[in-house]
Structures are given as structure tokens and as C-alpha cells.
Design a protein around this motif. Structure first.
Motif, mmCIF file in Angstrom:
data_model
loop_
_atom_site.group_PDB
_atom_site.id
_atom_site.type_symbol
_atom_site.label_atom_id
_atom_site.label_comp_id
_atom_site.label_asym_id
_atom_site.label_seq_id
_atom_site.Cartn_x
_atom_site.Cartn_y
_atom_site.Cartn_z
ATOM 1 N N SER A 1 -6.643 -60.910 6.295
ATOM 2 C CA SER A 1 -6.668 -59.861 7.302
ATOM 3 C C SER A 1 -5.530 -58.876 7.057
ATOM 4 O O SER A 1 -4.636 -59.119 6.236
ATOM 5 C CB SER A 1 -6.532 -60.461 8.703
ATOM 6 N N ARG A 2 -5.530 -57.777 7.786
ATOM 7 C CA ARG A 2 -4.501 -56.766 7.593
ATOM 8 C C ARG A 2 -3.150 -57.194 8.167
ATOM 9 O O ARG A 2 -2.114 -56.689 7.731
ATOM 10 C CB ARG A 2 -4.957 -55.445 8.213
ATOM 11 N N THR A 3 -3.155 -58.124 9.103
ATOM 12 C CA THR A 3 -1.899 -58.504 9.760
ATOM 13 C C THR A 3 -0.867 -59.079 8.795
ATOM 14 O O THR A 3 0.277 -58.608 8.762
ATOM 15 C CB THR A 3 -2.160 -59.498 10.908
ATOM 16 N N PRO A 4 -1.200 -60.097 7.975
ATOM 17 C CA PRO A 4 -0.182 -60.600 7.037
ATOM 18 C C PRO A 4 0.228 -59.577 5.991
ATOM 19 O O PRO A 4 1.355 -59.607 5.500
ATOM 20 C CB PRO A 4 -0.849 -61.819 6.395
ATOM 21 N N VAL A 5 -0.675 -58.664 5.657
ATOM 22 C CA VAL A 5 -0.324 -57.610 4.704
ATOM 23 C C VAL A 5 0.713 -56.677 5.321
ATOM 24 O O VAL A 5 1.708 -56.323 4.684
ATOM 25 C CB VAL A 5 -1.576 -56.813 4.280
ATOM 26 N N ARG A 6 0.493 -56.300 6.581
ATOM 27 C CA ARG A 6 1.451 -55.422 7.248
ATOM 28 C C ARG A 6 2.812 -56.101 7.371
ATOM 29 O O ARG A 6 3.859 -55.462 7.170
ATOM 30 C CB ARG A 6 0.924 -55.035 8.631
ATOM 31 N N GLU A 7 2.804 -57.387 7.683
ATOM 32 C CA GLU A 7 4.063 -58.123 7.793
ATOM 33 C C GLU A 7 4.765 -58.201 6.436
ATOM 34 O O GLU A 7 5.996 -58.074 6.354
ATOM 35 C CB GLU A 7 3.810 -59.517 8.348
ATOM 36 N N ALA A 8 3.987 -58.405 5.379
ATOM 37 C CA ALA A 8 4.563 -58.464 4.037
ATOM 38 C C ALA A 8 5.173 -57.121 3.659
ATOM 39 O O ALA A 8 6.254 -57.065 3.059
ATOM 40 C CB ALA A 8 3.500 -58.871 3.022
ATOM 41 N N LEU A 9 4.509 -56.030 4.002
ATOM 42 C CA LEU A 9 5.033 -54.704 3.683
ATOM 43 C C LEU A 9 6.343 -54.433 4.412
ATOM 44 O O LEU A 9 7.247 -53.784 3.863
ATOM 45 C CB LEU A 9 3.997 -53.628 4.017
ATOM 46 N N LEU A 10 6.465 -54.944 5.625
ATOM 47 C CA LEU A 10 7.728 -54.807 6.353
ATOM 48 C C LEU A 10 8.849 -55.551 5.627
ATOM 49 O O LEU A 10 9.973 -55.044 5.497
ATOM 50 C CB LEU A 10 7.581 -55.333 7.782
ATOM 51 N N ARG A 11 8.554 -56.743 5.155
ATOM 52 C CA ARG A 11 9.549 -57.519 4.417
ATOM 53 C C ARG A 11 9.907 -56.841 3.098
ATOM 54 O O ARG A 11 11.075 -56.822 2.688
ATOM 55 C CB ARG A 11 9.031 -58.934 4.159
ATOM 56 N N LEU A 12 8.916 -56.283 2.440
ATOM 57 C CA LEU A 12 9.177 -55.574 1.196
ATOM 58 C C LEU A 12 10.026 -54.336 1.439
ATOM 59 O O LEU A 12 10.854 -53.962 0.604
ATOM 60 C CB LEU A 12 7.856 -55.188 0.527
ATOM 61 N N GLY A 13 9.847 -53.720 2.597
ATOM 62 C CA GLY A 13 10.678 -52.586 2.959
ATOM 63 C C GLY A 13 12.125 -52.992 3.141
ATOM 64 O O GLY A 13 13.049 -52.280 2.740
ATOM 65 N N ALA A 14 12.350 -54.171 3.757
ATOM 66 C CA ALA A 14 13.712 -54.666 3.959
ATOM 67 C C ALA A 14 14.393 -54.954 2.629
ATOM 68 O O ALA A 14 15.618 -54.850 2.518
ATOM 69 C CB ALA A 14 13.682 -55.924 4.825
ATOM 70 N N SER A 15 13.604 -55.326 1.616
ATOM 71 C CA SER A 15 14.164 -55.587 0.282
ATOM 72 C C SER A 15 14.332 -54.319 -0.540
ATOM 73 O O SER A 15 14.922 -54.358 -1.623
ATOM 74 C CB SER A 15 13.255 -56.561 -0.484
ATOM 75 N N GLY A 16 13.769 -53.219 -0.057
ATOM 76 C CA GLY A 16 13.884 -51.962 -0.789
ATOM 77 C C GLY A 16 12.812 -51.744 -1.832
ATOM 78 O O GLY A 16 12.924 -50.821 -2.644
ATOM 79 N N LEU A 17 11.767 -52.577 -1.819
ATOM 80 C CA LEU A 17 10.711 -52.434 -2.831
ATOM 81 C C LEU A 17 9.651 -51.418 -2.423
ATOM 82 O O LEU A 17 8.917 -50.909 -3.280
ATOM 83 C CB LEU A 17 10.058 -53.788 -3.108
ATOM 84 N N VAL A 18 9.523 -51.167 -1.130
ATOM 85 C CA VAL A 18 8.600 -50.136 -0.664
ATOM 86 C C VAL A 18 9.325 -49.244 0.335
ATOM 87 O O VAL A 18 10.346 -49.632 0.917
ATOM 88 C CB VAL A 18 7.326 -50.716 -0.006
ATOM 89 N N ILE A 19 8.783 -48.060 0.508
ATOM 90 C CA ILE A 19 9.305 -47.113 1.489
ATOM 91 C C ILE A 19 8.186 -46.815 2.476
ATOM 92 O O ILE A 19 7.106 -46.365 2.083
ATOM 93 C CB ILE A 19 9.774 -45.820 0.819
ATOM 94 N N ALA A 20 8.440 -47.114 3.740
ATOM 95 C CA ALA A 20 7.430 -46.912 4.777
ATOM 96 C C ALA A 20 7.788 -45.696 5.620
ATOM 97 O O ALA A 20 8.919 -45.577 6.095
ATOM 98 C CB ALA A 20 7.323 -48.148 5.657
#
Length: 216
Positions: A50-69
Motif C-alpha cells: 500500500s502507499r502508507t509504508p512507502v510514504r513512511e519510508a520516504l519520510l525516513r529517507l528524507g531524514a537521512s538526506g537521500l530524498v528531498i520532499a
């Protein structure tokens, strides 16, 4: 780069951490390139969740600096920022130094390090950089696991991927140098030379020199 079509999805029962790891690894290994836009619906379809774990993963990736939201707009893979890599490298180096200083790597651990280094060498020979990176990660995590400090493990989980993206560039051209350093570290740990192993560990991580251009 379009979303891969031939990669099998993860089982729907897997935890959020598995989704996070799949997305993190796809960024680190270059499947998703710097500047590429990541859409949660497409990622969810790719992974079979589902989209929920993906959204949560993207938030974590943002905290690591791997993505920019950008709220309400888009999420993109970050570029490899020289300062961010240097900062992460120094933190990662300190964590591995603490592990080597405090851990007692037993004979079984030494043998696992040798095995990981053999896999590292085989991957370099085959030109398989993702496999080389996996083997290198496994190699360095053995003293960390021997120490058993979950705080160190948590810090490495957050900042390690930032360093790995830059290391991917280095392994393509200078992997053999890392292989030799691995062999020396094994020998020092096997001999109980904590001071020598600590010095080598510090030097190893700081061989990743990052300027404002391409990591070297």
C-alpha cells in the motif's frame, strides 16, 4: 529512469523496514538517480504494498538526506552533496572506530570477515559493484555486531547510506585498495592489536575524499 518492471515485489506481510530498505538500496545503487522524482503510487505498485509504508519510508529517507520532499509538490532523489557526505562520513567513521575499539571479535567473527572479503574480491573481479558494496557492508558490520551497541547500529543505519552512495563511485575505480585494507584489518584484529586496528579503521573511512565535484 522509469520504475523497473521486472523486479519482484516484496511480500505484503513484510514490515515497513523492508520497504524502507528496498527504496534505500535502489537509491544507493543508482536504480533511482539523483533528481529523479519518486511517486508513492508508482513505488507502491512496484513493491506490491500500500502507499502508507512507502510514504513512511520516504519520510525516513528524507531524514537521512537521500530524498528531498516538497510538501504538496514532489519527492525527488537528492544529489550527492559534498558537505553532506563529508559530515556523514565523519559520523560513520567515528561509529566504526568505537566498534573496533570496544568489540572483541572472536575466531568465528574473524572467519566471517574473511568470507565477506572473499565475496568482496569475487564481486570486484566480476565487475558487480552492488554485490561488492553488500559484501563491504557485511564486512564492516561484523565488529559492530560483536560490540552489540544498538545506538551505534541506529546511527549507521541513518547515515551509512549517504556514505555508500559516494563509495559506489570509488569502488568502480579503487576497489582493490579497499580489499587490501580489509585484509590488513583482519590481520590486526586476529592478532589482538586494537590500537593498530583502530588507526586503520579511522584511516580507511577517511580515504573517502569528497570535494565539491565528484567523490573520489
Amino acid at each position: 529512469m522509469p520504475i523497473p518492471q521486472q523486479v519482484p515485489g516484496v511480500d505484503r506481510s513484510l514490515l515497513r523496514d523492508d520497504v524502507f530498505r528496498r527504496l534505500r538500496d535502489a537509491i544507493v545503487d543508482g536504480t533511482f538517480e539523483p533528481g529523479e522524482q519518486l511517486r508513492d503510487a508508482e513505488l507502491a505498485e512496484w513493491l506490491g504494498v500500500s502507499r502508507t509504508p512507502v510514504r513512511e519510508a520516504l519520510l525516513r529517507l528524507g531524514a537521512s538526506g537521500l530524498v528531498i520532499a516538497k510538501p504538496g509538490r514532489s519527492t525527488t532523489v537528492s544529489t550527492i552533496d559534498a558537505k553532506a557526505v563529508r559530515d556523514a562520513r565523519d559520523v560513520v567513521a567515528a561509529m566504526h572506530l568505537l566498534a573496533v575499539q570496544g568489540a572483541a571479535v572472536d575466531d568465528a567473527g574473524i572467519e566471517r570477515m574473511r568470507d565477506a572479503n572473499r565475496r568482496f574480491a569475487d564481486a570486484l573481479d566480476a565487475g558487480d559493484i552492488p554485490a561488492a558494496m553488500d559484501a563491504d557492508e557485511a564486512f564492516h558490520r561484523i565488529p559492530v555486531a560483536a560490540l552489540g551497541n544498538t545506538a551505534i547500529e541506529s546511527v549507521l543505519d541513518q547515515f551509512g547510506p549517504v556514505v555508500r552512495r559516494a563509495e559506489r563511485v570509488r569502488f568502480i575505480e579503487h576497489g582493490r585498495e579497499s580489499l587490501e585494507r580489509h585484509e590488513r584489518l583482519i590481520a590486526l584484529l586476529a592478532a589482538g592489536d586494537t590500537a593498530g586496528a583502530s588507526n586503520l579503521t579511522f584511516d580507511t573511512w577517511h580515504t573517502l575524499v569528497v570535494d565539491d565535484g565528484v567523490p573520489g
